[in-house]
Design an enzyme around this catalytic site. Structure first.
Site, mmCIF file in Angstrom:
data_model
loop_
_atom_site.group_PDB
_atom_site.id
_atom_site.type_symbol
_atom_site.label_atom_id
_atom_site.label_comp_id
_atom_site.label_asym_id
_atom_site.label_seq_id
_atom_site.Cartn_x
_atom_site.Cartn_y
_atom_site.Cartn_z
ATOM 1 C CE LYS A 52 22.330 -127.867 -30.073
ATOM 2 N NZ LYS A 52 22.693 -127.121 -31.291
ATOM 3 C CD GLN A 96 23.949 -123.636 -31.457
ATOM 4 O OE1 GLN A 96 24.217 -124.823 -31.389
ATOM 5 N NE2 GLN A 96 22.708 -123.209 -31.557
ATOM 6 C CG ASP A 119 24.082 -129.201 -36.434
ATOM 7 O OD1 ASP A 119 23.098 -129.603 -35.779
ATOM 8 O OD2 ASP A 119 24.773 -128.224 -36.102
HETATM 9 N N1 GUN Z 1 21.038 -122.810 -34.369
HETATM 10 C C1 GUN Z 1 19.713 -123.044 -34.249
HETATM 11 N N2 GUN Z 1 19.465 -124.365 -34.379
HETATM 12 C C2 GUN Z 1 20.651 -124.962 -34.577
HETATM 13 C C3 GUN Z 1 21.039 -126.322 -34.768
HETATM 14 O O1 GUN Z 1 20.246 -127.252 -34.808
HETATM 15 N N3 GUN Z 1 22.364 -126.530 -34.914
HETATM 16 C C4 GUN Z 1 23.267 -125.533 -34.909
HETATM 17 N N4 GUN Z 1 24.550 -125.840 -35.084
HETATM 18 N N5 GUN Z 1 22.944 -124.269 -34.739
HETATM 19 C C5 GUN Z 1 21.637 -123.996 -34.565
#
Ligand code: GUN
Length: 290
Positions: A52, A96, A119
């Protein structure tokens, strides 16, 4: 059979975002800035967050990685979130998941300013998604919708069967596919671990979206001829012969299912790269809405 090339489409989206950001910079506007918070040392999570952050550089965004120790208290994490909420430099941020067990995930997600919640996990944003209001659509379901849109896949009046009811994928994609519009206007069945005779549903499906996390779960005899198959699974399966000691495996038995499908996403290179592109898209939206 057409392979839905998430890698290519995500690169197209990143190119489009790059152009918009270059224009913003040329006009003297602020550069979009994403922060990512990660707690602990989970290998998969570190990989995702690293991707990311790298993707931000690719499109010309600023990024900040906030790496916190596994032992951090909930209070300390909430204080960090508060400072990100208040920091005018940060346009959007993510925490995350999963978080260590001693931290209450719901409390953390509630602490994120909905305007910076790229998110789309805050209940305010999730509620807006269900009510067709302007919001941040969670990146993975947003990526699936964008793939369907860019390949012009007909979803109207189709039967979409979703496997898995997670807050991140299954639940939101079931809502999105049932909303008015294109893609959308589907008749949706949301199946999960307690569904009886799951294959009875998938065999009737025009579109199957599997977000279960069980490698090679969906077999050829569970899908109908010509179905559209979206595989959201990304499980690390140990493989001593692979360079990293594991291979990323989807929920779908690709060899068998692809022969019956009209469209199918590969793993890797399908939904995964789309998730990152749509997180960037949400960060751009956060900046533009600020
Ligand atoms: N863990 C698995 N997928 C995601 C996501 O799209 N965002 C976040 N913050 N954590 C995750």
């Amino acid at each position: 059979m057409t392979i839905l090339d998430g890698k290519k489409i995500s690169n197209d989206i990143k190119d489009e975002i790059t152009q918009v950001v270059a224009q913003m910079k040329a006009e003297g506007q602020k550069t979009p800035h994403l922060a990512a918070v990660i707690v602990g040392e989970d290998g998969a999570s570190l990989t995702y967050v690293g991707s990311k952050v790298r993707a931000c550089a690719r499109v010309g965004f600023e990024s900040t990685l906030v790496q916190l120790p596994e032992q951090i208290t909930e209070e300390e994490l909430l204080a960090k979130i508060d400072s990100l909420n208040k920091d005018p430099e940060i346009d959007g941020f993510i925490v995350q998941l999963p978080l260590p067990r001693h931290i209450d995930t719901q409390k953390v997600l509630l602490a994120v300013d909905p305007k910076k919640d790229v998110d789309g996990f805050h209940p305010e944003n999730f509620g807006k998604l269900a009510l067709d209001m302007e919001t941040f659509i969670p990146a993975t379901p947003f990526g699936i919708m964008e793939l369907l849109r860019r390949y012009d896949i007909d979803t109207v009046g189709k039967h979409t069967v979703v496997i898995g009811r997670s807050h991140i994928v299954g639940r939101p994609i079931s809502i999105l596919m049932s909303r008015k519009g294109k893609p959308g206007d589907s008749t949706v069945t949301l199946t999960h671990s307690r569904t009886k005779d799951l294959a009875n549903y998938t065999r009737e499906a025009d579109i199957v979206i599997s977000a279960l996390g069980v490698p090679n779960f969906l077999k050829a005899d569970m899908v109908k001829q010509g179905a559209v198959i979206i595989d959201v699974g990304i499980t690390r399966v140990t493989d001593e012969s692979a360079p990293k000691g594991y291979v990323i495996t989807g929920d779908v038995d690709f060899a068998g299912v692809s022969e019956k499908s009209s469209f199918i996403t590969p793993v890797p290179g399908g939904v995964g790269p789309m998730t990152i592109a749509m997180l960037l898209q949400n960060t751009l939206l956060a900046r533009q809405r600020a």
